[in-house]
Design a protein around this motif. Sequence first.
Motif, short mmCIF file in Angstrom:
data_model
loop_
_atom_site.label_atom_id
_atom_site.label_comp_id
_atom_site.label_asym_id
_atom_site.label_seq_id
_atom_site.Cartn_x
_atom_site.Cartn_y
_atom_site.Cartn_z
N THR A 325 0.98 -1.17 0.32
CA THR A 325 -0.06 0.29 0.11
C THR A 325 0.98 1.02 0.15
OG1 THR A 325 -1.61 -1.34 1.17
CG2 THR A 325 -1.92 1.32 0.85
N HIS A 355 -8.19 0.31 3.30
CA HIS A 355 -7.62 1.93 2.58
C HIS A 355 -7.43 3.35 2.22
CE1 HIS A 355 -5.25 -0.98 0.64
NE2 HIS A 355 -6.25 -1.73 -0.10
N LEU A 359 -5.17 5.67 3.94
CA LEU A 359 -4.37 6.46 3.51
C LEU A 359 -4.56 8.01 3.85
CD1 LEU A 359 -4.73 4.74 -0.54
CD2 LEU A 359 -3.11 5.46 0.75
N ASP A 419 -6.16 -3.28 -6.47
CA ASP A 419 -5.90 -3.83 -5.87
C ASP A 419 -6.41 -5.62 -5.96
OD1 ASP A 419 -4.16 -5.12 -3.43
OD2 ASP A 419 -5.55 -3.95 -1.89
#
Length: 714
Positions: A325, A355, A359, A419
């Motif tokens: 990631t 995610h 992030l 992903d």
Amino acid sequence: MPAIPDPTPDPPPPPPALDQLPVADLQRVGPRVQERLARLGIHSVQDLLFHLPVRYQDRGLVVPLTDLRPGAEVQIEGEVGETQISYGGRRSLKVWLTDGTATGEQPIPGGVLLRFFHFSPQQVAALRPGVRLRCYGEVRQGPNSLELVHPEYRLCGADEAPPPAPRLTPIYPSTEGLQQSSWRGLTDQALALLAQHPPGECLPAAVLAGFALPDLGTALDYVHRPPLAASLADLTERRHPAFLRLAFEELVAHQVSLRRLRLAHLRTPAPVLAGDGGLRRRLREVLPFALTPDQEQAAAEIAADLARALPMQRLLQGDVGSGKTVVAALAALQAIESGRQAALMVPTELLSEQHYRGLATWLEPLGVAPVWLTGRHKGRERTALLAAIAAGRAPLVIGTHALIQEEVRFADLGLSIIDEQHRFGVHQRMRLREKGAQEGGAPHQLIMTATPIPRSLAMTLYADLDLSVIAKAPPGRTPIVTVALPDGRREAVIGRVHDACAAGRQAYWVCTLIEESEALQAQAAQETARQLGDCLPGVRVGLVHGRQRAPEREAVMAAFAAAALDLLVATTVIEVGVDVPNASLMIIENPERLGLSQLHQLRGRVGRGARESHCVLLYHAPLSVQARDRLALIRATLDGFRIAEEDLKMRGAGEVLGTRQTGTLEFRVADPLRDQHLTGAAQRAADLILARYPDLVEPLMQRWLGRREVFGVV
């Protein structure tokens, strides 16, 4: 006046190519047989010729009835001593075959029972006492004697000994309603046509000259009707030159298709995303860890690709927890530094939220605010998100399949990241790429997978992609301790779950069934959740399985991630799931029913925090030798690449990678792992054909890929 010569007769039309000759033109192929062949993808005579035997039988030897042993596949010959229809239990036809020394249904040396559960009056009449038969089948131990159940047989003349079979007998993969005798009759006709109309060579002589391999027609004839002297081991393991000839041509066809796809990519311009490095430097400064050498290497390879005017097509593979990631985040920031947008598509809403939150923690201090878009966003909120994406106010968009809906429009998509790529179909990946296609160009694409693939195999499967690998996990992660226990210790395991939850930790309990049925798996999980709820008062138990609607399933998983549940009972739907650092215990029931890679992926749900984690493999005894070997390996190592290598050896590439479901390559003869010694030569041959023999490209791809579309993983 001179005589007018007779007109020259027109030459006869050329015979149809075998790929244009429908199987319906063969004898004994009516609509019903056609339908059964179509189930296996067989429509033409060429399809039939490329439907190859899975094993062979040696029917050249007649085994005396006195030498029969249970479990052996044998050819026998004898005289029918007695025929009887039995109505006890299940109706069956019993035929006692003797060598002439005994009759009756007693375990007397010199006789064996032939048993038929499906038979006709004509069959009963033909199998009368005194008739001589030659049979082939597996010897079993019956209640009172040795038996052959539904053997293949034929009647012999009283005074003539049938000649031995001149060739090994092929056994074909089949479908309901097609017997092996039917397959041999059909392939006899196909081989006769092959002899009359040999197929054109799709490999140049310059390629074949370097190999001691037969021509295509000879190879096909050999694998369908090998001589008795042929090595059964070489044929069964497909090491014989005839099989290698077919495997090599198939590998060349796939390499040609992937290289042609890659060339098409390279003819498409892409935005140059050089960036000034400012955002990336600031991210490194705020990260609470340093990148590993593998992460640095992957980040550098991706950065170099993005700075070119050709679309990046790169596969980033790394084991569970290896840190893909952060590498993707650096790539997204390079696109954003260059004034472009980036998109990250993941398979589930819960994973997309994970995610997004992760992030956002990294990027918002840099002034970059990610946008999250899924199916849950409705009404005004959705309208506002779509407007921000279309206006370019959303530099990084994270979401599920919602990103590829028609109403989603990007202002300037420069990089798409996917992903868990194996969870998406080919068309879904292509549609995300098309979101950034502007003025004949295309965005760069980064594809990530947590399924480790040996590099030699990746060269075959992903020849249209560049490859980056994060082989080692970041330091500081506590290894997962894996133990295997028989299910007779279930009570002790439940006590261990109780203790873990009482100490404030969380646990998974994974249920598996051998049947490929979501309904049965859901039923097993529901029953297990009920039993565990009864045994563990005070423990908050949640349940997820494949029969639930996605919102219901993800709500339960979100509650587990938020520590509102202590124990999550699940089927293998959690193989790709959420990051719950507090989950430190996993129980996998019946692990002997799963492949190594799937066990490794499931185990990767724990071990994500600083606390020591445990995985308990609760198996059902007795274990087969292969199951013991699998469980021993999963206990011995956490190395996903070693595990994947062993899993591929045991189960094959198609099953491990799920190629049939995901749109990546399927192989009919070649095995990318077994035939990896041919990969380099196949790549060189593909380059030669594309450069110097373009007329061979379409026939080669039509022969091996046929009606299937091959997109690679774009």
